[in-house]
Design a protein around this motif. Structure first.
Motif, PDB file in Angstrom:
ATOM      1  N   SER A 188       1.007  -1.176  -0.112  1.00 33.04           N
ATOM      2  CA  SER A 188      -0.102   0.095  -0.097  1.00 33.04           C
ATOM      3  C   SER A 188       1.002   1.322   0.154  1.00 33.04           C
ATOM      4  O   SER A 188       0.451   2.449  -0.770  1.00 33.04           O
ATOM      5  N   GLU A 189       1.917   1.253   0.818  1.00 34.85           N
ATOM      6  CA  GLU A 189       2.854   2.369   0.796  1.00 34.85           C
ATOM      7  C   GLU A 189       3.614   2.512  -0.316  1.00 34.85           C
ATOM      8  O   GLU A 189       3.665   3.834  -0.936  1.00 34.85           O
ATOM      9  N   ALA A 190       4.003   1.494  -1.301  1.00 34.57           N
ATOM     10  CA  ALA A 190       4.683   1.651  -2.597  1.00 34.57           C
ATOM     11  C   ALA A 190       3.707   2.323  -3.406  1.00 34.57           C
ATOM     12  O   ALA A 190       4.188   3.052  -4.303  1.00 34.57           O
ATOM     13  N   MET A 191       2.320   1.607  -3.545  1.00 32.03           N
ATOM     14  CA  MET A 191       1.578   2.194  -4.435  1.00 32.03           C
ATOM     15  C   MET A 191       1.020   3.670  -4.080  1.00 32.03           C
ATOM     16  O   MET A 191       0.786   4.388  -5.271  1.00 32.03           O
ATOM     17  N   SER A 192       0.803   4.032  -2.908  1.00 35.09           N
ATOM     18  CA  SER A 192       0.487   5.282  -2.648  1.00 35.09           C
ATOM     19  C   SER A 192       1.619   6.240  -3.071  1.00 35.09           C
ATOM     20  O   SER A 192       1.204   7.265  -3.681  1.00 35.09           O
ATOM     21  N   ARG A 193       2.938   5.979  -3.041  1.00 28.96           N
ATOM     22  CA  ARG A 193       4.057   6.996  -3.540  1.00 28.96           C
ATOM     23  C   ARG A 193       4.021   6.991  -4.861  1.00 28.96           C
ATOM     24  O   ARG A 193       4.247   7.924  -5.599  1.00 28.96           O
ATOM     25  N   ALA A 194       3.894   5.702  -5.468  1.00 28.01           N
ATOM     26  CA  ALA A 194       3.831   5.683  -6.875  1.00 28.01           C
ATOM     27  C   ALA A 194       2.694   6.471  -7.592  1.00 28.01           C
ATOM     28  O   ALA A 194       2.873   7.101  -8.797  1.00 28.01           O
ATOM     29  N   LEU A 195       1.522   6.556  -7.019  1.00 28.00           N
ATOM     30  CA  LEU A 195       0.213   7.002  -7.647  1.00 28.00           C
ATOM     31  C   LEU A 195       0.161   8.423  -7.092  1.00 28.00           C
ATOM     32  O   LEU A 195      -0.667   9.459  -7.569  1.00 28.00           O
ATOM     33  N   GLY A 196       0.473   9.036  -5.935  1.00 33.45           N
ATOM     34  CA  GLY A 196       0.239  10.063  -5.322  1.00 33.45           C
ATOM     35  C   GLY A 196      -0.470  10.033  -4.090  1.00 33.45           C
ATOM     36  O   GLY A 196      -0.480  10.683  -3.191  1.00 33.45           O
ATOM     37  N   GLU A 197      -1.662   9.028  -4.198  1.00 34.39           N
ATOM     38  CA  GLU A 197      -2.654   8.887  -3.094  1.00 34.39           C
ATOM     39  C   GLU A 197      -3.429   7.672  -3.626  1.00 34.39           C
ATOM     40  O   GLU A 197      -3.689   7.366  -4.556  1.00 34.39           O
ATOM     41  N   VAL A 198      -3.569   6.830  -2.422  1.00 38.69           N
ATOM     42  CA  VAL A 198      -4.514   5.892  -2.463  1.00 38.69           C
ATOM     43  C   VAL A 198      -5.423   5.804  -1.162  1.00 38.69           C
ATOM     44  O   VAL A 198      -4.815   5.817   0.048  1.00 38.69           O
ATOM     45  N   ALA A 199      -6.667   5.849  -1.285  1.00 41.59           N
ATOM     46  CA  ALA A 199      -7.540   5.738  -0.074  1.00 41.59           C
ATOM     47  C   ALA A 199      -7.361   4.606   0.895  1.00 41.59           C
ATOM     48  O   ALA A 199      -7.414   3.612   0.367  1.00 41.59           O
ATOM     49  N   ALA A 200      -7.352   4.652   2.113  1.00 33.54           N
ATOM     50  CA  ALA A 200      -7.506   3.751   3.275  1.00 33.54           C
ATOM     51  C   ALA A 200      -8.809   3.202   3.524  1.00 33.54           C
ATOM     52  O   ALA A 200      -9.155   1.941   4.067  1.00 33.54           O
ATOM     53  N   ASP A 201      -9.688   4.336   3.298  1.00 33.70           N
ATOM     54  CA  ASP A 201     -11.125   4.027   3.543  1.00 33.70           C
ATOM     55  C   ASP A 201     -12.027   5.190   3.214  1.00 33.70           C
ATOM     56  O   ASP A 201     -11.554   5.929   2.414  1.00 33.70           O
ATOM     57  N   GLY A 202     -13.242   5.126   3.297  1.00 33.65           N
ATOM     58  CA  GLY A 202     -14.289   5.981   2.775  1.00 33.65           C
ATOM     59  C   GLY A 202     -14.996   5.279   1.640  1.00 33.65           C
ATOM     60  O   GLY A 202     -15.226   4.321   1.531  1.00 33.65           O
ATOM     61  N   GLU A 203     -15.899   6.190   0.939  1.00 29.11           N
ATOM     62  CA  GLU A 203     -16.857   5.810   0.054  1.00 29.11           C
ATOM     63  C   GLU A 203     -16.209   5.903  -1.343  1.00 29.11           C
ATOM     64  O   GLU A 203     -15.274   6.334  -1.457  1.00 29.11           O
ATOM     65  N   GLY A 204     -16.524   5.199  -2.252  1.00 23.70           N
ATOM     66  CA  GLY A 204     -16.132   5.409  -3.791  1.00 23.70           C
ATOM     67  C   GLY A 204     -15.793   4.009  -4.220  1.00 23.70           C
ATOM     68  O   GLY A 204     -16.232   3.216  -3.377  1.00 23.70           O
ATOM     69  N   PRO A 205     -15.132   3.888  -5.447  1.00 25.65           N
ATOM     70  CA  PRO A 205     -14.691   2.878  -5.919  1.00 25.65           C
ATOM     71  C   PRO A 205     -13.828   1.931  -5.119  1.00 25.65           C
ATOM     72  O   PRO A 205     -12.588   2.559  -4.473  1.00 25.65           O
ATOM     73  N   GLN A 206     -13.857   0.590  -5.043  1.00 23.92           N
ATOM     74  CA  GLN A 206     -12.934  -0.244  -4.304  1.00 23.92           C
ATOM     75  C   GLN A 206     -11.957  -1.067  -5.349  1.00 23.92           C
ATOM     76  O   GLN A 206     -12.636  -1.496  -6.326  1.00 23.92           O
ATOM     77  N   GLN A 207     -10.933  -1.326  -5.086  1.00 26.33           N
ATOM     78  CA  GLN A 207     -10.073  -2.163  -5.881  1.00 26.33           C
ATOM     79  C   GLN A 207      -9.524  -3.239  -5.061  1.00 26.33           C
ATOM     80  O   GLN A 207      -9.047  -2.879  -4.022  1.00 26.33           O
ATOM     81  N   LEU A 208      -9.682  -4.586  -5.368  1.00 24.11           N
ATOM     82  CA  LEU A 208      -9.076  -5.566  -4.548  1.00 24.11           C
ATOM     83  C   LEU A 208      -7.686  -5.981  -5.253  1.00 24.11           C
ATOM     84  O   LEU A 208      -7.444  -6.411  -6.486  1.00 24.11           O
ATOM     85  N   LEU A 209      -6.645  -6.016  -4.375  1.00 23.15           N
ATOM     86  CA  LEU A 209      -5.302  -6.502  -4.919  1.00 23.15           C
ATOM     87  C   LEU A 209      -5.091  -7.735  -4.119  1.00 23.15           C
ATOM     88  O   LEU A 209      -5.144  -7.815  -2.772  1.00 23.15           O
ATOM     89  N   ILE A 210      -4.813  -8.918  -4.952  1.00 22.21           N
ATOM     90  CA  ILE A 210      -4.431  -9.959  -4.289  1.00 22.21           C
ATOM     91  C   ILE A 210      -2.956 -10.448  -4.320  1.00 22.21           C
ATOM     92  O   ILE A 210      -2.253 -10.395  -5.358  1.00 22.21           O
ATOM     93  N   ALA A 211      -2.317 -10.497  -3.179  1.00 20.15           N
ATOM     94  CA  ALA A 211      -0.704 -10.661  -3.236  1.00 20.15           C
ATOM     95  C   ALA A 211      -0.641 -12.402  -2.788  1.00 20.15           C
ATOM     96  O   ALA A 211      -1.084 -12.404  -1.629  1.00 20.15           O
ATOM     97  N   ALA A 212      -0.224 -13.056  -3.549  1.00 16.50           N
ATOM     98  CA  ALA A 212       0.137 -14.383  -3.282  1.00 16.50           C
ATOM     99  C   ALA A 212       1.840 -14.885  -2.977  1.00 16.50           C
ATOM    100  O   ALA A 212       2.531 -14.878  -4.112  1.00 16.50           O
TER     101      ALA A 212
END
Length: 369
Positions: free
Chosen positions: A117-141
Motif C-alpha cells: 500500500s505504501e509503495a502504491m501510494s507513493r507511485a500514484l500520489g494517493e490511495v485511499a485507506a477508507d471511505g466511499e467510492g470505487p474499491q479495488q482488490l489487490l491479491i498478493a500471493a
C-alpha cells in the motif's frame, strides 16, 4: 494495457474449472489452461471485457500483472514502487489487499499489505485507506519467496448478475446453477424442468443460456473504474451481444409448493428480462405430472435437512424418486445432494457426476442411470 498481452485468471468454485475452460475456448480465448482454483488465459482489453460479460461459471476475473522475487521488505517495497500501478488504479481509489503466504521468508501478511500500500501510494500520489467510492482488490500471493500480484477486474463477484434480489430458503448461486446445466450437457435446445424451483435460479440461468443473453449484461464491473477503461469498446461488445441473442427458448417449467417463493422467482425473472419464457406454477411434488412436451432435462436442489426433520427429509427424497422414476422415466434426471444416504433414499440407481459446493456445503451432482 491497450496493446499488451495480459495474463488473466478466472477464479471458479471447486468442480467448475473444466466447464469454465470450455466457456473460454468457446469465446476464442488463447492460452486456456485449467489449474488449481480456476483457469488461466491471456489477451487484451477486449478479452478481459468479454470474459466478465459472458462467463457463466467464473467467480471473478483477475489480471495477474506482476511477479516479484523478494526475501525482505525493503526489496518488496523497492520492486513494488516500480510497477505500472497507473494502468489499473486511479489516485484516491479505496484499496483492499488480500495476502496469502506459503514457504516464504516474508510471512507477516499485515506488514506485506502495508508495504504494498505504501509503495502504491507513493507511485500514484494517493490511495485511499477508507471511505466511499470505487474499491479495488489487490491479491498478493507469496510462495517460495515469489509474490504474484493480481488485480480483480470484476468488482462484485460474478454470480451477482443483478437480477436476483429476491431469494428463498437455501438459494443456489447463479454460477453454480449455470455450471450444473453445462455439466449435464444442457444447451438450451430441449425442455428444462425444476420441480422444486424456489426463487428460480436454474430456470433464469437456463433462459439466459437458451436465449444467448450475457450473464453480465445488467451490471457494473471493477474495470469500469480503471484509468484506461474504454466505454466505446464495452458498448460495442454489448451491441454484439444483442445481435447474438435469440428470440425463442424451449419450454422452461418451474414448480414449487410455496407461492411466495414463486413470486420471488417471477420478480427475479422479470429483472433478468426472461419472465415471458418461464412457466411457474404452485404445485406439490407429489402431485406433479409429466409436461406435455418432448423429454428434456429435470434438475433440482432438494432440501438438505436444515429446515426439515429426518423423517420428512427421507420422505421428500422418496417422493422425488417416484416422480423421477415413474413420471419422468424418459427424461434426463439429476439433483444435488450432500449425502449419498439421501440419494439412495430416492430408490433410484444414480451416479455422481461432480463434487461441488453450495453455500459452503459439500454436495454432489447425481444423475439417474
Amino acid at each position: 494495457m491497450k496493446k499488451r498481452n495480459e495474463h488473466f485468471f478466472a477464479v471458479t468454485a471447486p468442480g467448475l474449472e473444466e466447464v469454465c475452460a470450455a466457456e473460454l475456448h468457446a469465446l476464442g480465448m488463447a492460452g486456456v489452461k485449467v489449474v488449481a482454483g480456476g483457469v488461466e488465459f491471456h489477451g487484451g482489453l477486449r478479452e478481459l471485457y468479454l470474459a466478465n460479460l459472458w462467463l457463466r461459471t467464473a467467480s471473478r476475473i483477475l489480471v495477474r500483472f506482476a511477479e516479484l522475487s523478494c526475501r525482505d521488505f525493503p526489496t518488496l517495497y523497492r520492486k513494488a514502487l516500480r510497477l505500472p500501478w497507473g494502468r489499473y488504479v486511479k489516485p484516491g481509489t479505496l484499496l483492499r489487499i488480500r495476502v496469502t503466504c506459503r514457504r516464504s521468508r516474508l510471512h507477516h501478511t499485515g506488514r506485506i499489505a502495508e508495504t504494498l500500500s505504501e509503495a502504491m501510494s507513493r507511485a500514484l500520489g494517493e490511495v485511499a485507506a477508507d471511505g466511499e467510492g470505487p474499491q479495488q482488490l489487490l491479491i498478493a500471493a507469496f510462495e517460495d519467496d515469489v509474490c504474484q500480484l493480481s488485480l480483480d477486474s470484476s468488482g462484485e463477484l460474478l454470480h451477482r448478475r443483478g437480477y436476483r434480489q429476491d431469494v428463498g430458503p437455501a438459494p443456489l448461486r447463479e454460477t453454480l446453477a449455470a455450471g450444473i446445466l453445462m455439466l449435464l450437457g444442457w444447451q438450451g435446445d430441449r425442455p428444462l424442468l425444476d420441480p422444486m424451483c424456489g426463487s428460480g435460479t436454474f430456470l433464469v440461468e437456463g433462459a439466459l443460456l437458451a436465449l444467448q443473453l450475457p450473464p453480465g449484461g445488467l451490471r457494473r464491473f471493477g474495470f469500469m473504474d480503471w484509468p484506461r477503461y474504454r466505454q466505446g469498446l464495452w458498448d460495442a461488445l454489448l451491441l454484439e451481444a444483442r445481435k447474438r441473442a435469440k428470440g425463442n427458448s424451449p419450454l422452461l417449467i418451474g414448480t414449487d409448493r410455496d407461492e411466495s417463493v414463486l413470486e420471488a422467482a417471477r420478480r427475479n425473472a422479470l429483472r433478468a428480462g426472461v419472465l415471458e419464457h418461464l412457466s411457474l406454477q404452485p404445485l406439490e411434488l407429489s402431485r406433479q405430472v409429466a409436461p406435455d412436451s418432448p423429454p428434456g432435462l429435470v434438475v433440482c436442489n432438494p432440501p438438505y435437512g436444515a429446515r426439515l426433520g429426518q423423517g420428512e427429509l427421507n420422505e421428500t427424497y422418496r417422493v422425488l424418486g417416484r416422480f423421477y422414476g415413474s413420471v419422468l422415466g424418459r427424461w434426463q434426471r439429476a439433483f444435488l445432494c450432500p449425502e449419498r444416504r439421501l440419494a439412495k433414499a430416492t430408490g433410484l440407481f444414480v451416479k455422481s457426476l461432480a463434487q461441488l459446493q453450495n453455500g459452503g456445503i459439500g454436495v454432489e451432482l447425481f444423475e439417474v442411470n
